[in-house]
Design a protein around this motif. Structure first.
Motif, short mmCIF file in Angstrom:
data_model
loop_
_atom_site.label_atom_id
_atom_site.label_comp_id
_atom_site.label_asym_id
_atom_site.label_seq_id
_atom_site.Cartn_x
_atom_site.Cartn_y
_atom_site.Cartn_z
N LEU A 15 -5.41 -14.75 31.41
CA LEU A 15 -5.57 -14.93 29.97
C LEU A 15 -5.67 -16.43 29.64
N TRP A 16 -4.95 -17.25 30.36
CA TRP A 16 -5.08 -18.71 30.20
C TRP A 16 -6.43 -19.17 30.74
N GLU A 17 -6.78 -18.70 31.93
CA GLU A 17 -7.99 -19.18 32.60
C GLU A 17 -9.26 -18.78 31.85
N ALA A 18 -9.18 -17.71 31.05
CA ALA A 18 -10.37 -17.25 30.31
C ALA A 18 -10.85 -18.31 29.33
N ARG A 19 -9.96 -19.20 28.91
CA ARG A 19 -10.36 -20.27 27.97
C ARG A 19 -11.47 -21.14 28.55
N SER A 20 -11.47 -21.28 29.87
CA SER A 20 -12.48 -22.13 30.51
C SER A 20 -13.88 -21.53 30.43
N LEU A 21 -13.96 -20.23 30.15
CA LEU A 21 -15.24 -19.54 30.08
C LEU A 21 -15.83 -19.54 28.68
N LEU A 22 -15.10 -20.07 27.70
CA LEU A 22 -15.51 -19.96 26.31
C LEU A 22 -16.17 -21.24 25.82
N GLU A 23 -17.08 -21.07 24.87
CA GLU A 23 -17.72 -22.20 24.20
C GLU A 23 -17.47 -22.07 22.71
N GLY A 24 -17.84 -23.08 21.95
CA GLY A 24 -17.64 -23.05 20.51
C GLY A 24 -18.47 -21.98 19.85
N GLY A 25 -18.07 -21.59 18.65
CA GLY A 25 -18.80 -20.55 17.93
C GLY A 25 -18.34 -20.46 16.50
N ASP A 26 -18.77 -19.41 15.81
CA ASP A 26 -18.41 -19.17 14.42
C ASP A 26 -16.98 -18.67 14.37
N ALA A 27 -16.05 -19.50 13.86
CA ALA A 27 -14.63 -19.13 13.88
C ALA A 27 -14.25 -18.20 12.75
N GLY A 28 -15.07 -18.09 11.74
CA GLY A 28 -14.62 -17.31 10.60
C GLY A 28 -15.37 -16.04 10.35
N GLY A 29 -16.56 -15.93 10.90
CA GLY A 29 -17.37 -14.77 10.61
C GLY A 29 -17.42 -13.78 11.75
N CYS A 30 -18.31 -12.83 11.62
CA CYS A 30 -18.48 -11.82 12.66
C CYS A 30 -19.43 -12.36 13.72
N PRO A 31 -19.05 -12.35 14.99
CA PRO A 31 -19.93 -12.85 16.05
C PRO A 31 -21.27 -12.13 16.04
N SER A 32 -22.31 -12.88 16.44
CA SER A 32 -23.66 -12.30 16.38
C SER A 32 -23.79 -11.07 17.26
N SER A 33 -22.99 -11.01 18.33
CA SER A 33 -23.10 -9.87 19.24
C SER A 33 -22.68 -8.57 18.60
N LEU A 34 -21.97 -8.65 17.46
CA LEU A 34 -21.51 -7.44 16.80
C LEU A 34 -22.29 -7.16 15.52
#
Length: 490
Positions: A452-471
């Motif tokens: 769960l900690w290591e997963a942070r390394s796989l993430l990039e910035g994005g829309d923090a307030g809205g619905c992600p485009s993938s959804l």
């Protein structure tokens, strides 16, 4: 829930388990004789009845407790051969519960144990994942069965093994079997030692608050070895921490129950309180940091080899978080009561085990990713996908962050321990024989819920307030199906 017919296949499976396991010796048990000395005579007397409970897949602990309480109340309804009443037993097969909920039987048994004992009865749970250890060999999980089931029977003389540590439970045992110990009759040395130890448990004072909180006992247990006030602070802080370990452990177990019941809101609620408990525990390092090196050394010799390494409740908490190795349990072998609790926790699923099992049920992981060994990249990616695909208001994302809050609070506790020891004793060896700061630094570097900690390394910035485009649906926002909606549908 309703009573169903026991199938011929299930009946054969239970009969084989009884005849080939319960009534035979087992070298892993740690003693001679049958695994369960009750079953053989009860079978010969025809005093064991079997029934099936048809549960709903979504049934939780409350439904199980309600049903089992009713069966306990009706336990004596079935006629048995004259003189064989003490051998009467009811075996209840549990059908309909998915495997990840079988462990709810452990919780139901703990809730019902006291009221069952008060009726002179015993209730035990058995299932393929049951963590209950054998008393004589706690490394052996004795209560595993081919099917999930609950057994109800009359209290027996050997139940001192299960009732000696609780004053209320022991009082019921003493009322029924105390004359055998007090009349001079032959009793095994082990049973007599447990009985004598139980007699030392505190008696009620008549003051409701004092009795409810066991205040007299708590203050009587304040027994520092020297006259130095610094030791008194050190001693009381250690006792308070032990109580808080129990608090945090209880909330972690309740959070696991929420996961197993597919209730993430409930799980997050208990994770919140467990995290608060760990934060409170961390405050004790601030208190202990007020001890100067000279003050600590004024009473250090009185500690002898005593060390926080001996805190079994903390070790059980580590097991519950999934961060301790099985070799640690060996340190408690031969310690009455403690050994059993430690090994039970070692056999049981951890909070992180249950969290990953949930990801499998949500199809974020496959069972192949978890067995026989954990596929670490797949687990990291599963956690990362939650952070990519869920909105910040998502229940699933909120639950993941609740796990992270707990992991961070646990890590902070460990690092503050390191800093406090480094401040007070420097780089001297620890009282428990460890290398002190060097060992604590190694321990502090190990995270709870590592992927769960290591997963942070796989993430990039994005829309923090809205619905992600993938959804988002091609027709526009708000028409897609989020994983939260999928969760509600399942």
């Amino acid at each position: 829930m309703q009573i169903g017919e026991v199938t011929a296949e299930d009946q054969r499976s239970v009969e084989r388990w009884m005849s080939e396991y319960l009534t035979r010796e087992n070298r892993d048990l740690g003693r001679g004789g049958a695994v369960c000395p009750f079953v053989g005579p009860a079978r010969e007397a025809g005093a064991i009845r079997t029934e099936t409970l048809l549960a709903e897949p979504a049934d939780g602990v409350e439904e199980l407790v309600t049903y089992l309480r009713d069966r306990i109340r009706r336990f004596g309804d079935r006629p048995v051969p004259e003189g064989k009443e003490p051998l009467t037993a009811l075996v209840i097969l549990m059908q309909g519960l998915p495997r990840h909920r079988w462990r709810l039987l452990d919780t139901a048994q703990r809730r019902l144990k006291r009221e069952t004992v008060e009726q002179g009865l015993m209730v035990g749970q058995f299932h393929p994942d049951c963590p209950e250890p054998a008393y004589w060999n706690p490394s052996f999980a004795v209560s595993r069965s081919p099917l999930p089931l609950v057994a109800i029977r009359h209290m027996a003389f050997h139940d001192i093994l299960f009732l000696h540590a609780d004053p209320v439970l022991f009082a019921e045992y003493q009322r029924r079997f105390g004359n055998r110990y007090e009349s001079g009759k032959k009793v095994s040395r082990e049973f007599r030692e447990l009985y004598t130890r139980a007699l030392r448990l505190p008696a009620p004072t008549g003051n409701s608050y004092i009795d409810y909180q066991s205040i007299t006992l708590l203050h009587a247990l304040h027994q520092p070895r020297t006259v130095h006030q610094a030791e008194s602070s050190f001693y009381l802080a250690g006792q308070a921490k032990e109580i808080l370990f129990s608090l945090v452990l209880g909330e972690v177990r309740a959070a696991q129950e929420g996961i197993v019941s597919d209730d993430l809101g409930r799980s997050s609620w208990h994770l919140r309180r467990a995290t608060a408990g760990l934060r409170l525990l961390s405050e004790f390092w601030d208190l202990l940091s007020t001890l100067s090196p000279a003050e600590f050394h004024s009473f250090r010799n009185a500690l002898g080899s005593a060390s926080g390494l001996g805190s079994y409740k903390y070790r059980v908490l580590e097991f519950a978080l999934g961060v301790a190795s099985s070799s640690i349990a060996a340190a408690y072998e031969g310690v009455p009561g403690v050994e059993t609790e430690v090994y039970r926790a070692m056999h049981d699923a951890s909070l992180y085990d249950d969290a990953l099992d949930l990801l499998v049920r949500l199809r974020l992981l496959s069972a192949r990713d978890m067995w026989p060994d954990r596929d670490l990249p797949a687990v990291r990616e599963a956690w990362a996908s939650i952070y990519r695909e869920e909105t910040i208001s998502s229940g699933l994302l909120g639950w993941a962050e609740s796990l992270m809050d707990l992991a961070q609070a646990f890590g902070r506790w460990r690092w503050l321990h390191l800093l406090t020891v480094e401040r007070i004793i420097g780089y001297k060896p620890g009282t428990g024989g460890t290398t002190g700061v060097e060992w604590l630094r190694h321990v502090a570097s190990q995270h709870a819920f590592p992927e769960l900690w290591e997963a942070r390394s796989l993430l990039e910035g994005g829309d923090a307030g809205g619905c992600p485009s993938s959804l988002r649906s091609p027709q526009g926002p708000g028409t897609g199906t989020s994983r939260d909606q999928e969760w509600e549908q399942t």
